[in-house]
Each structure stands twice: as structure tokens, then as C-alpha cells.
Design a protein around this motif. Sequence first.
Motif, mmCIF file in Angstrom:
data_model
loop_
_atom_site.group_PDB
_atom_site.id
_atom_site.type_symbol
_atom_site.label_atom_id
_atom_site.label_comp_id
_atom_site.label_asym_id
_atom_site.label_seq_id
_atom_site.Cartn_x
_atom_site.Cartn_y
_atom_site.Cartn_z
ATOM 1 N N PHE A 184 35.673 33.808 44.923
ATOM 2 C CA PHE A 184 35.730 34.986 44.057
ATOM 3 C C PHE A 184 34.993 34.718 42.749
ATOM 4 O O PHE A 184 34.971 33.601 42.246
ATOM 5 C CB PHE A 184 37.178 35.352 43.732
ATOM 6 C CG PHE A 184 37.964 35.818 44.915
ATOM 7 C CD1 PHE A 184 37.558 36.907 45.652
ATOM 8 C CD2 PHE A 184 39.118 35.156 45.285
ATOM 9 C CE1 PHE A 184 38.284 37.335 46.741
ATOM 10 C CE2 PHE A 184 39.854 35.584 46.364
ATOM 11 C CZ PHE A 184 39.432 36.672 47.094
ATOM 12 N N GLN A 185 34.413 35.769 42.156
ATOM 13 C CA GLN A 185 33.712 35.653 40.880
ATOM 14 C C GLN A 185 34.684 35.874 39.731
ATOM 15 O O GLN A 185 34.541 36.782 38.936
ATOM 16 C CB GLN A 185 32.580 36.672 40.805
ATOM 17 C CG GLN A 185 31.457 36.425 41.756
ATOM 18 C CD GLN A 185 30.381 37.497 41.643
ATOM 19 O OE1 GLN A 185 30.525 38.464 40.914
ATOM 20 N NE2 GLN A 185 29.310 37.312 42.383
ATOM 21 N N GLN A 186 35.680 35.013 39.609
ATOM 22 C CA GLN A 186 36.678 35.159 38.558
ATOM 23 C C GLN A 186 36.426 34.224 37.390
ATOM 24 O O GLN A 186 37.219 34.164 36.465
ATOM 25 C CB GLN A 186 38.076 34.899 39.123
ATOM 26 C CG GLN A 186 38.506 35.911 40.138
ATOM 27 C CD GLN A 186 39.881 35.600 40.696
ATOM 28 O OE1 GLN A 186 40.439 34.547 40.444
ATOM 29 N NE2 GLN A 186 40.404 36.529 41.469
ATOM 30 N N MET A 187 35.342 33.467 37.415
ATOM 31 C CA MET A 187 35.037 32.545 36.325
ATOM 32 C C MET A 187 33.563 32.642 35.984
ATOM 33 O O MET A 187 32.775 33.209 36.734
ATOM 34 C CB MET A 187 35.406 31.112 36.718
ATOM 35 C CG MET A 187 34.599 30.561 37.861
ATOM 36 S SD MET A 187 34.941 28.859 38.213
ATOM 37 C CE MET A 187 36.521 28.959 38.925
ATOM 38 N N THR A 188 33.204 32.080 34.847
ATOM 39 C CA THR A 188 31.806 32.112 34.432
ATOM 40 C C THR A 188 30.989 31.186 35.329
ATOM 41 O O THR A 188 31.521 30.294 35.992
ATOM 42 C CB THR A 188 31.670 31.661 32.968
ATOM 43 O OG1 THR A 188 32.136 30.322 32.862
ATOM 44 C CG2 THR A 188 32.470 32.565 32.051
ATOM 45 N N GLN A 219 32.706 39.743 44.911
ATOM 46 C CA GLN A 219 33.258 40.400 43.722
ATOM 47 C C GLN A 219 34.783 40.456 43.753
ATOM 48 O O GLN A 219 35.435 40.098 42.794
ATOM 49 C CB GLN A 219 32.709 41.830 43.606
ATOM 50 C CG GLN A 219 31.255 41.898 43.223
ATOM 51 C CD GLN A 219 31.041 41.550 41.762
ATOM 52 O OE1 GLN A 219 31.928 41.708 40.944
ATOM 53 N NE2 GLN A 219 29.860 41.054 41.447
ATOM 54 N N GLU A 220 35.338 40.955 44.854
ATOM 55 C CA GLU A 220 36.785 41.153 44.914
ATOM 56 C C GLU A 220 37.302 40.949 46.337
ATOM 57 O O GLU A 220 36.518 40.756 47.268
ATOM 58 C CB GLU A 220 37.156 42.548 44.408
ATOM 59 C CG GLU A 220 36.398 43.642 45.112
ATOM 60 C CD GLU A 220 36.523 44.962 44.387
ATOM 61 O OE1 GLU A 220 36.457 45.984 45.083
ATOM 62 O OE2 GLU A 220 36.691 44.978 43.171
ATOM 63 N N ILE A 248 37.778 41.822 53.412
ATOM 64 C CA ILE A 248 38.740 42.411 54.336
ATOM 65 C C ILE A 248 38.000 43.049 55.497
ATOM 66 O O ILE A 248 37.109 43.882 55.307
ATOM 67 C CB ILE A 248 39.641 43.435 53.632
ATOM 68 C CG1 ILE A 248 40.527 42.728 52.624
ATOM 69 C CG2 ILE A 248 40.472 44.208 54.634
ATOM 70 C CD1 ILE A 248 41.369 43.648 51.800
ATOM 71 N N PHE A 249 38.351 42.627 56.703
ATOM 72 C CA PHE A 249 37.725 43.147 57.915
ATOM 73 C C PHE A 249 38.502 44.325 58.465
ATOM 74 O O PHE A 249 37.933 45.352 58.828
ATOM 75 C CB PHE A 249 37.613 42.030 58.962
ATOM 76 C CG PHE A 249 37.007 42.458 60.253
ATOM 77 C CD1 PHE A 249 35.677 42.804 60.330
ATOM 78 C CD2 PHE A 249 37.769 42.483 61.409
ATOM 79 C CE1 PHE A 249 35.107 43.189 61.525
ATOM 80 C CE2 PHE A 249 37.210 42.848 62.613
ATOM 81 C CZ PHE A 249 35.877 43.210 62.679
#
Length: 189
Positions: free
Chosen positions: A144-148, A179-180, A185-186
Motif C-alpha cells: 500500500f502507498q501509505q508512506m513516503t 493506492q488502496e 479485491i477480486f
Amino acid sequence: MSGKRVKRYSSSVSKGTESETTWVTSSRLVCVPSAALLAFRGLRTTPCALKNIRAGVPKATIHRNKPLTYEEAQAPYKIGVTKSWNSWHSANLKGEGFDARAAERTFDDILIRKFIKGTWPGLFASEVIVKRRHNLVVVAGLVFQQMTARKQYFLMGYSEEMLSYLLKCPVKLEIQTVQERSDVIFKKI
């Protein structure tokens, strides 16, 4: 019990307080232990609850709101057809002979997965895939892109260096970002 009850005998066990009832039928001798004897021996029985008897298949929810990734949605018998293995190496190929390092390789895969899950807490959106190419170990997955980007590159370098030191061979991380959660989710069951 089938057959006619002929005679009832009581025999005592070594403790002397519990008794075991023996029925003699017309065809065979049937031994039925008493409840006190079963409790004394430590045997406990419960009825079998056959809720989900299929291994590896997630149980469907009532409202169909449990999200599954593509790998989780595939049935276990489809491994190698529509679902891939999580560990890739050439030790199990036909004609390779006996491999003395098979147990070590399995332990290394477990070590890699636990290290990645601990170093990247809650950031992996997929399973950790371990690929072995000659002496190189490649670890792949979705994050996930939750950090720099700076922190992500630091974690990548840290993970590569520590795993290289622990496994005594070069390790490379192949990480893709999403992104999220809804991106992986399939389907929902």
C-alpha cells in the motif's frame, strides 16, 4: 445394540470405585464403560459441528461482504493452473534427485515471510512471493502507498541488507504499490 441381552456383569477397575458394565449378546460380548469411568480416564466427547469441512476454501458470509484477493478466491486444487505457488525454486523438479537443503529452504522461506511481515507491518496487500534464481533470492509483493517514497526505499534497502546477511546470499525486493485495499479485491463472498 443388536441381539438379545442375556446377562449383565459388573467388573471393577484398579481403583475399585468405577465399574464397567459388560453385556453379553447372542453374537458377541459388548463392553460399555460407565460415565464415571470415562470421566476418570479423562475422555471427553462433543458432537461434531460440520460448519466448514473444506480446507483452504474461505467460508461465505451471509451478506456477501468479505473481500478476497485473486489468490484467496482460487480453490486449492487450482494451484498451478490459475493460481501460482508462493515459493518458486527448482528443487522439486523431476530428475533433480534428492535435495538435502529442502528443509533449510522451507525454513528460509518462513523466515523471509515473517521478517517481511514484521518490517512492513500491515503494508503488504498480497502474499509474499519468494523466488530463487541460482544464488539470488527475489521477494515480490504488493504494498500500500501509505508512506513516503523515502521511507519505502529505506525499508527496501534495510530488508535487502538484513535478509542478505541472514541468508548469506543476495536478496532483491520487487515491490509494486497500490493506492488502496479496493485495488486488490477480486470478489466478495
